[in-house]
Design a protein around this motif. Structure first.
Motif, short mmCIF file in Angstrom:
data_model
loop_
_atom_site.label_atom_id
_atom_site.label_comp_id
_atom_site.label_asym_id
_atom_site.label_seq_id
_atom_site.Cartn_x
_atom_site.Cartn_y
_atom_site.Cartn_z
N PHE A 40 0.84 -1.20 0.00
CA PHE A 40 0.00 0.00 0.00
C PHE A 40 0.88 1.25 0.00
O PHE A 40 0.58 2.24 -0.69
CB PHE A 40 -0.91 0.02 1.22
CG PHE A 40 -2.05 -0.96 1.17
CD1 PHE A 40 -2.27 -1.76 0.06
CD2 PHE A 40 -2.91 -1.11 2.25
CE1 PHE A 40 -3.31 -2.67 0.01
CE2 PHE A 40 -3.96 -2.01 2.22
CZ PHE A 40 -4.17 -2.79 1.10
N ALA A 44 0.99 4.21 -2.72
CA ALA A 44 0.81 5.62 -2.35
C ALA A 44 1.97 6.47 -2.85
O ALA A 44 1.77 7.56 -3.42
CB ALA A 44 0.67 5.75 -0.84
N LEU A 53 0.82 10.25 4.45
CA LEU A 53 0.12 8.99 4.16
C LEU A 53 1.12 7.86 3.99
O LEU A 53 0.94 6.77 4.55
CB LEU A 53 -0.74 9.13 2.91
CG LEU A 53 -1.43 7.86 2.42
CD1 LEU A 53 -2.37 7.30 3.48
CD2 LEU A 53 -2.19 8.11 1.11
N LEU A 57 1.50 4.46 6.40
CA LEU A 57 1.43 3.09 5.88
C LEU A 57 2.69 2.30 6.20
O LEU A 57 2.63 1.12 6.60
CB LEU A 57 1.18 3.12 4.37
CG LEU A 57 -0.17 3.70 3.93
CD1 LEU A 57 -0.20 3.94 2.42
CD2 LEU A 57 -1.32 2.79 4.34
N LEU A 206 -6.29 4.88 2.26
CA LEU A 206 -5.42 5.12 1.10
C LEU A 206 -6.22 5.64 -0.09
O LEU A 206 -5.91 6.71 -0.64
CB LEU A 206 -4.70 3.83 0.74
CG LEU A 206 -3.95 3.79 -0.61
CD1 LEU A 206 -2.90 4.88 -0.67
CD2 LEU A 206 -3.33 2.42 -0.83
#
Length: 212
Positions: A40, A44, A53, A57, A206
């Motif tokens: 993820f 991103a 973000l 993650l 996300l």
């Protein structure tokens, strides 16, 4: 690897982890648990997502790995990594909304008060059962509540739902760790529930962030 491919690799590996979620500690299990959030984070980063973000993650992946191991040090490391992940999400959500965190009580008063109520309730059903971890657990409960309030400064949508699922997974995990014995027949079922809520929550955070 394109961001879309990275995301779906993460989802596929997350599905393969379900049968392992209540299994014994092992290096293969730890590896499989760590891959989804790293994937993820890769997705991103690939689409130019905000650094907060990506940081959230990556820190979550570190927390997944730590919590997949045994021992107090591993547990505290996992708790710390997830606490930092939540801090990253707090900064992310407030940056995206451009609002101070206390406006959550104006924009979504019922949900905001509910989150605070859940946090306060942990003094009854959680803190007394956490022994020497009482203050780390209290601090973590405060941080996830602040994360929830920060999410409520955004328009209600995917991020809000993702936050709710992530928040719920932490609550169920706390019940599993501190209120259920290892021989409790519900432990295995709650492991599946925790992982499902967690992965769904993170994926919605996300995709929801990228849609804003």
């Amino acid at each position: 690897m394109t961001p879309g491919v990275a995301f779906w690799i993460g989802m596929a590996v997350a599905v393969t982890y379900f049968p392992m979620s209540d299994g014994p500690t092992s290096w293969p299990r730890s590896l499989v648990k760590t891959v989804p959030l790293l994937a993820f984070a890769t997705a991103a980063y690939g689409v130019g997502a905000p650094w907060w973000l990506v940081a959230g993650l990556v820190l979550s992946a570190i927390g997944d790995f730590a919590l997949s191991r045994r021992g107090d040090l591993a547990f505290l490391s996992g708790l710390g990594a997830f606490a930092l992940a939540h801090v990253a999400y707090i900064v992310l959500f407030l940056t995206l909304s451009g609002r101070p965190i206390w406006e959550a009580f104006v924009l979504a008063p019922a949900l905001a008060l509910f989150l605070v109520g859940v946090m306060l309730s942990t003094e009854i059903w959680l803190a007394p059962h956490s022994d020497g971890l009482r203050w780390p657990v209290r601090t973590y409960a405060l941080i996830i509540t602040l994360m929830g309030l920060a999410a409520l400064t955004l328009p209600i949508g995917q991020v809000t739902l993702g936050m709710t699922l992530f928040f719920t997974s932490d609550i169920v995990l706390a019940m599993q760790l501190f209120r259920m014995g290892e021989d409790n027949p519900l432990v295995g079922r709650t492991s599946w529930l925790i992982w499902g809520l967690y992965i769904a929550g993170q994926s919605l955070i996300l995709t929801g962030t990228m849609a804003i």
